[in-house]
Design an enzyme around this catalytic site. Structure first.
Site, PDB file in Angstrom:
ATOM      1  N   SER A 113      55.953  -0.030  91.911  1.00  0.00           N
ATOM      2  CA  SER A 113      57.028   0.419  91.037  1.00  0.00           C
ATOM      3  C   SER A 113      58.167  -0.602  91.027  1.00  0.00           C
ATOM      4  O   SER A 113      57.940  -1.768  90.718  1.00  0.00           O
ATOM      5  CB  SER A 113      57.495   1.810  91.480  1.00  0.00           C
ATOM      6  OG  SER A 113      58.326   2.405  90.521  1.00  0.00           O
ATOM      7  N   ASP A 129      50.442   7.089  82.908  1.00  0.00           N
ATOM      8  CA  ASP A 129      51.595   6.968  83.800  1.00  0.00           C
ATOM      9  C   ASP A 129      52.850   7.330  83.011  1.00  0.00           C
ATOM     10  O   ASP A 129      53.224   6.631  82.062  1.00  0.00           O
ATOM     11  CB  ASP A 129      51.683   5.537  84.330  1.00  0.00           C
ATOM     12  CG  ASP A 129      52.788   5.334  85.364  1.00  0.00           C
ATOM     13  OD1 ASP A 129      53.694   6.189  85.453  1.00  0.00           O
ATOM     14  OD2 ASP A 129      52.752   4.315  86.077  1.00  0.00           O
ATOM     15  N   HIS A 173      52.001   7.762  88.702  1.00  0.00           N
ATOM     16  CA  HIS A 173      52.726   6.527  88.991  1.00  0.00           C
ATOM     17  C   HIS A 173      52.477   6.016  90.401  1.00  0.00           C
ATOM     18  O   HIS A 173      53.021   4.987  90.786  1.00  0.00           O
ATOM     19  CB  HIS A 173      54.228   6.785  88.773  1.00  0.00           C
ATOM     20  CG  HIS A 173      55.077   5.560  88.762  1.00  0.00           C
ATOM     21  ND1 HIS A 173      54.894   4.523  87.867  1.00  0.00           N
ATOM     22  CD2 HIS A 173      56.125   5.191  89.549  1.00  0.00           C
ATOM     23  CE1 HIS A 173      55.784   3.581  88.086  1.00  0.00           C
ATOM     24  NE2 HIS A 173      56.544   3.952  89.105  1.00  0.00           N
TER      25      HIS A 173
END
Length: 267
Positions: free
Chosen positions: A95, A217, A245
């Protein structure tokens, strides 16, 4: 300051093997990697750490001034690499850590020789010719909700971020991770994350790079993965048949396989 203690650094895998550094995202800690570590540690020296303000890090080392920009987190990365005297390590960032890894690799190319970007997003806000997945109003509302009631925000957002509603234990784990973070620190990290724009930094990446996205996602849509891949000439794009995610939790075997395949193919 003892950087290893400050960032709660842990090491596993053969001591003389090539090094892989695993970096967690917002509201998480190194424990999020536990399901992929065994596969990686069979052939690689795995470095795990917590950003200052997260997990088992030294909270007394946190400052709002330093961690109000991604550069502060990138300094954590380069300082951990220096403390361990790493050379040409593979940095795996989840991320927001994908972009933190870009900054660290650009700042210390002798330390980081390859990048793996798991569910990356260089900018979360839609722009002309760019889809980040959120409008500016969406992000304002998200941050306002987080600052008004962090625990409530955590319970509401974790299922959205994690996906996989048929596996509620995954959302529960993410909720607990969010709730274990100091709300004041989380507020700063959230603003740093969701208001960041690292699109220009991608152009400076010259190391071999894997862009690892999920098929579905809610935080980083497929258009983002395509954008990152197009912006980094030396990159490879792999789409996991996974939802959510956090594929290192929802699809750990596929995530580990993709990372290992990339590692084995490097020059």
């Amino acid at each position: 300051m003892d950087v290893r203690r400050r960032n709660n650094v842990t090491l596993t895998g053969p001591a003389d093997a090539p090094v892989v550094v695993l970096a967690h995202g917002f509201g998480c800690d190194q424990n999020m990697w536990r399901l992929v570590v065994p596969a990686l540690a069979e052939r690689y020296r795995v470095v795990l750490f917590d950003y200052v303000g997260s997990g088992g890090s030294d909270l007394s080392a946190w400052s709002e001034e330093r961690y109000s920009s991604l550069d502060g987190y990138a300094r954590d990365v380069t300082e951990v690499c220096e403390a361990l005297d790493l050379q040409q390590a593979v940095f795996v960032g989840h991320s927001v850590s994908a972009m933190i890894g870009v900054l660290a690799a650009n700042a210390a190319p002798e330390r980081i020789g390859s990048l793996v970007m798991v569910a990356p997003s260089p900018c979360y806000i839609d722009d002309e010719g760019y889809r980040g997945g959120f409008t500016a109003e969406d992000i304002d509302e998200l941050l306002g909700s987080l600052e008004a009631n962090y625990l409530g925000w955590s319970s509401a957002m974790a299922p959205v971020i994690m996906g996989n509603p048929e596996r509620p234990e995954l959302s529960e784990e993410l909720t607990n991770s969010f709730c274990a973070t100091d709300p004041d620190i989380a507020r700063v990290f959230a603003r740093t994350t969701f208001l960041s724009d690292s699109r220009d930094d991608l152009k400076a990446v010259t190391v071999p790079t894997l862009v690892l996205e999920c098929a579905h996602d809610a935080i980083a849509p497929r258009e983002v993965g395509a954008y990152v891949h197009a912006a980094i000439p030396s990159s490879r794009l792999v789409t996991l048949d996974a939802t959510g995610h956090c594929p290192q939790l929802s699809a750990p075997e596929a995530t580990a396989r993709a990372i290992l395949d990339f590692l084995e193919r490097r020059p």
